[in-house]
Scaffold this active site. Sequence first.
Site, PDB file in Angstrom:
ATOM      1  N   LYS A  31     -13.229 -19.134  73.839  1.00 42.82           N
ATOM      2  CA  LYS A  31     -13.805 -20.285  73.073  1.00 42.82           C
ATOM      3  C   LYS A  31     -12.614 -21.101  73.651  1.00 42.82           C
ATOM      4  CE  LYS A  31     -16.560 -17.907  69.432  1.00 42.82           C
ATOM      5  NZ  LYS A  31     -16.493 -17.702  68.382  1.00 42.82           N
ATOM      6  N   LYS A  87      -7.838 -19.778  64.659  1.00 41.97           N
ATOM      7  CA  LYS A  87      -9.442 -20.163  63.891  1.00 41.97           C
ATOM      8  C   LYS A  87     -10.665 -19.720  65.571  1.00 41.97           C
ATOM      9  CE  LYS A  87     -10.274 -20.521  59.451  1.00 41.97           C
ATOM     10  NZ  LYS A  87     -10.590 -21.522  58.872  1.00 41.97           N
ATOM     11  N   GLY A  88     -11.530 -18.886  65.957  1.00 45.11           N
ATOM     12  CA  GLY A  88     -11.520 -18.672  66.726  1.00 45.11           C
ATOM     13  C   GLY A  88     -10.783 -18.171  68.415  1.00 45.11           C
ATOM     14  N   ILE A  89      -9.441 -17.973  68.048  1.00 43.26           N
ATOM     15  CA  ILE A  89      -8.853 -17.332  69.410  1.00 43.26           C
ATOM     16  C   ILE A  89      -8.819 -16.000  69.226  1.00 43.26           C
ATOM     17  CG2 ILE A  89      -6.223 -18.233  69.705  1.00 43.26           C
ATOM     18  CD1 ILE A  89      -8.083 -20.585  69.413  1.00 43.26           C
ATOM     19  N   SER A  90      -8.897 -15.801  70.348  1.00 43.65           N
ATOM     20  CA  SER A  90      -8.476 -14.028  70.954  1.00 43.65           C
ATOM     21  C   SER A  90      -7.141 -13.270  69.891  1.00 43.65           C
ATOM     22  CB  SER A  90      -8.115 -13.652  71.798  1.00 43.65           C
ATOM     23  OG  SER A  90      -7.474 -13.763  72.934  1.00 43.65           O
ATOM     24  N   ARG A  91      -7.029 -12.386  69.840  1.00 40.91           N
ATOM     25  CA  ARG A  91      -5.827 -11.432  68.449  1.00 40.91           C
ATOM     26  C   ARG A  91      -4.595 -11.674  69.576  1.00 40.91           C
ATOM     27  NH1 ARG A  91      -6.993  -5.371  68.290  1.00 40.91           N
ATOM     28  NH2 ARG A  91      -8.368  -6.503  67.697  1.00 40.91           N
ATOM     29  N   THR A 114     -13.069 -13.645  57.084  1.00 42.45           N
ATOM     30  CA  THR A 114     -11.897 -12.588  57.067  1.00 42.45           C
ATOM     31  C   THR A 114     -10.938 -13.886  57.380  1.00 42.45           C
ATOM     32  OG1 THR A 114     -13.029 -12.627  59.513  1.00 42.45           O
ATOM     33  CG2 THR A 114     -13.477 -10.464  57.978  1.00 42.45           C
ATOM     34  N   SER A 166     -18.603 -13.524  68.707  1.00 38.15           N
ATOM     35  CA  SER A 166     -16.965 -13.332  68.624  1.00 38.15           C
ATOM     36  C   SER A 166     -15.996 -13.540  69.061  1.00 38.15           C
ATOM     37  CB  SER A 166     -17.745 -12.823  66.979  1.00 38.15           C
ATOM     38  OG  SER A 166     -15.793 -12.456  66.358  1.00 38.15           O
ATOM     39  N   ALA A 167     -14.672 -13.597  68.774  1.00 40.83           N
ATOM     40  CA  ALA A 167     -13.638 -13.107  69.603  1.00 40.83           C
ATOM     41  C   ALA A 167     -13.154 -11.961  69.117  1.00 40.83           C
ATOM     42  CB  ALA A 167     -12.606 -14.285  69.015  1.00 40.83           C
ATOM     43  N   SER A 168     -13.476 -11.202  68.026  1.00 38.56           N
ATOM     44  CA  SER A 168     -13.267 -10.110  67.240  1.00 38.56           C
ATOM     45  C   SER A 168     -13.822  -8.766  67.601  1.00 38.56           C
ATOM     46  CB  SER A 168     -13.039 -10.631  65.724  1.00 38.56           C
ATOM     47  OG  SER A 168     -12.843  -9.145  65.139  1.00 38.56           O
ATOM     48  N   LYS A 169     -12.170  -8.438  68.369  1.00 33.57           N
ATOM     49  CA  LYS A 169     -13.213  -6.856  68.720  1.00 33.57           C
ATOM     50  C   LYS A 169     -13.779  -6.148  67.709  1.00 33.57           C
ATOM     51  CE  LYS A 169      -9.951  -7.242  72.103  1.00 33.57           C
ATOM     52  NZ  LYS A 169      -8.194  -6.693  72.638  1.00 33.57           N
ATOM     53  N   LYS A 193      -0.335  -6.156  63.912  1.00 33.63           N
ATOM     54  CA  LYS A 193      -0.961  -6.605  62.972  1.00 33.63           C
ATOM     55  C   LYS A 193      -2.728  -6.380  62.626  1.00 33.63           C
ATOM     56  CE  LYS A 193      -4.568 -10.516  62.547  1.00 33.63           C
ATOM     57  NZ  LYS A 193      -5.700 -10.008  63.108  1.00 33.63           N
ATOM     58  N   GLU A 237     -21.129 -21.771  64.248  1.00 30.64           N
ATOM     59  CA  GLU A 237     -19.825 -22.063  64.616  1.00 30.64           C
ATOM     60  C   GLU A 237     -19.383 -22.592  63.224  1.00 30.64           C
ATOM     61  OE1 GLU A 237     -16.882 -21.199  65.203  1.00 30.64           O
ATOM     62  OE2 GLU A 237     -17.619 -20.206  67.173  1.00 30.64           O
ATOM     63  N   ASP A 238     -17.684 -22.340  62.503  1.00 31.77           N
ATOM     64  CA  ASP A 238     -17.194 -22.876  62.191  1.00 31.77           C
ATOM     65  C   ASP A 238     -15.809 -23.546  62.065  1.00 31.77           C
ATOM     66  OD1 ASP A 238     -16.075 -20.371  62.060  1.00 31.77           O
ATOM     67  OD2 ASP A 238     -14.796 -20.575  60.956  1.00 31.77           O
ATOM     68  N   ASP A 275     -21.076 -17.438  65.477  1.00 31.37           N
ATOM     69  CA  ASP A 275     -19.862 -16.318  65.317  1.00 31.37           C
ATOM     70  C   ASP A 275     -19.681 -15.758  64.415  1.00 31.37           C
ATOM     71  OD1 ASP A 275     -16.991 -16.690  65.480  1.00 31.37           O
ATOM     72  OD2 ASP A 275     -16.939 -18.064  64.291  1.00 31.37           O
ATOM     73  N   LEU A 276     -18.634 -15.155  64.050  1.00 30.21           N
ATOM     74  CA  LEU A 276     -18.388 -13.501  62.527  1.00 30.21           C
ATOM     75  C   LEU A 276     -17.518 -14.655  62.063  1.00 30.21           C
ATOM     76  CD1 LEU A 276     -18.975 -11.078  61.621  1.00 30.21           C
ATOM     77  CD2 LEU A 276     -16.854 -10.669  63.041  1.00 30.21           C
ATOM     78  N   ASP A 277     -16.239 -14.420  61.964  1.00 22.77           N
ATOM     79  CA  ASP A 277     -14.921 -14.945  61.335  1.00 22.77           C
ATOM     80  C   ASP A 277     -15.585 -15.820  60.817  1.00 22.77           C
ATOM     81  OD1 ASP A 277     -14.004 -12.348  61.236  1.00 22.77           O
ATOM     82  OD2 ASP A 277     -12.847 -12.834  63.164  1.00 22.77           O
ATOM     83  N   SER A 294      -3.818 -15.745  69.363  1.00 21.09           N
ATOM     84  CA  SER A 294      -2.796 -15.925  68.256  1.00 21.09           C
ATOM     85  C   SER A 294      -2.194 -15.850  68.210  1.00 21.09           C
ATOM     86  CB  SER A 294      -3.606 -15.130  67.276  1.00 21.09           C
ATOM     87  OG  SER A 294      -5.089 -15.444  67.590  1.00 21.09           O
TER      88      SER A 294
HETATM   89  C1  BG6 Z   1     -12.024 -14.801  65.805  1.00 19.91           C
HETATM   90  C2  BG6 Z   1     -11.266 -14.903  64.527  1.00 19.91           C
HETATM   91  O1  BG6 Z   1     -13.549 -14.445  65.376  1.00 19.91           O
HETATM   92  O2  BG6 Z   1     -11.260 -12.582  66.031  1.00 19.91           O
HETATM   93  C3  BG6 Z   1      -9.429 -15.143  64.479  1.00 19.91           C
HETATM   94  O3  BG6 Z   1     -11.589 -16.208  64.145  1.00 19.91           O
HETATM   95  C4  BG6 Z   1      -9.224 -13.383  65.577  1.00 19.91           C
HETATM   96  O4  BG6 Z   1      -8.183 -15.462  63.839  1.00 19.91           O
HETATM   97  C5  BG6 Z   1     -10.084 -12.958  66.319  1.00 19.91           C
HETATM   98  O5  BG6 Z   1      -7.813 -13.865  65.961  1.00 19.91           O
HETATM   99  C6  BG6 Z   1      -9.958 -12.047  66.780  1.00 19.91           C
HETATM  100  O6  BG6 Z   1     -10.279 -11.039  66.114  1.00 19.91           O
HETATM  101  P1  BG6 Z   1      -9.435  -9.411  66.181  1.00 19.91           P
HETATM  102  O7  BG6 Z   1     -10.645  -8.988  64.993  1.00 19.91           O
HETATM  103  O8  BG6 Z   1     -10.296  -8.969  67.275  1.00 19.91           O
HETATM  104  O9  BG6 Z   1      -8.327  -9.702  66.029  1.00 19.91           O
HETATM  105 MG    MG Z   2     -14.971 -18.688  63.406  1.00 21.05          MG
END
Ligand code: BG6
Ligand code: MG
Length: 216
Positions: A146, A44-48, A16, A115-118, A77, A170-171, A8-10, A51
Amino acid sequence: MKKGFVFDLDGVITDTAKFHYIAWKDLAANLGITIDETFNETLKGISRMDSLDKILAYGHRENDFTTAEKEALAKKKNDEYVKLLADLSEADLLPGVHDFLVQAKKRNIPCSIASASKNAPMILEKLGVLEFFGHIVDPETLKKGKPDPEIFVKAAESIGVAPNDAVGFEDAQAGIEGIKAAGMYAVGISATEVLAGADLQVASMTELDIEQLINQ
Ligand code: BG6
Ligand code: MG
């Protein structure tokens, strides 16, 4: 014998979560919604977009916005979040991460990012560790987020490793559940939360012994 690592990243590679929190808190405040750090844990771990939906539901405003308005809010955001990341550098890697990645590379163990992060490719580049990862799963390609195992299965397969032969890091609770559902060995990284179902939990990556992990 384990043959690949999926991260996982964040919260695992870098912290972050505090920047996500600041950006969501500001956006929510503008909508008359107050969120605190306990609520932030659930993001945490939830998509934008998921969230944002959670925040709107928390403030009883889930029916107040069109899809286009919600997309504009999520963009606002993210613009603030990306600004907060401007000074991110190698110094922001969490303890033990760089050393662990170097050791994995020495042993020819492939690594990937689930990671869910773009923003993951940009963040990894700023942290100076992009070269260590054979693949970064694009969250746009996923059917489910996730705790569904899809992202972890894709991350393992992308580096040519069967999920059973991979270790996931994972955290977040949702992430541990996804790793286990994928059939992988789960390492939980948290000094504060109990991560139920993790095969091993450590406070930071400095505590990990790569040889022991490989021989799981
Ligand atoms: C996850 C974070 O890694 O990425 C979440 O834990 C975040 O908090 C999600 O909402 C999506 O990230 P991003 O960067 O695409 O907004
Ligand atoms: Mg994480």
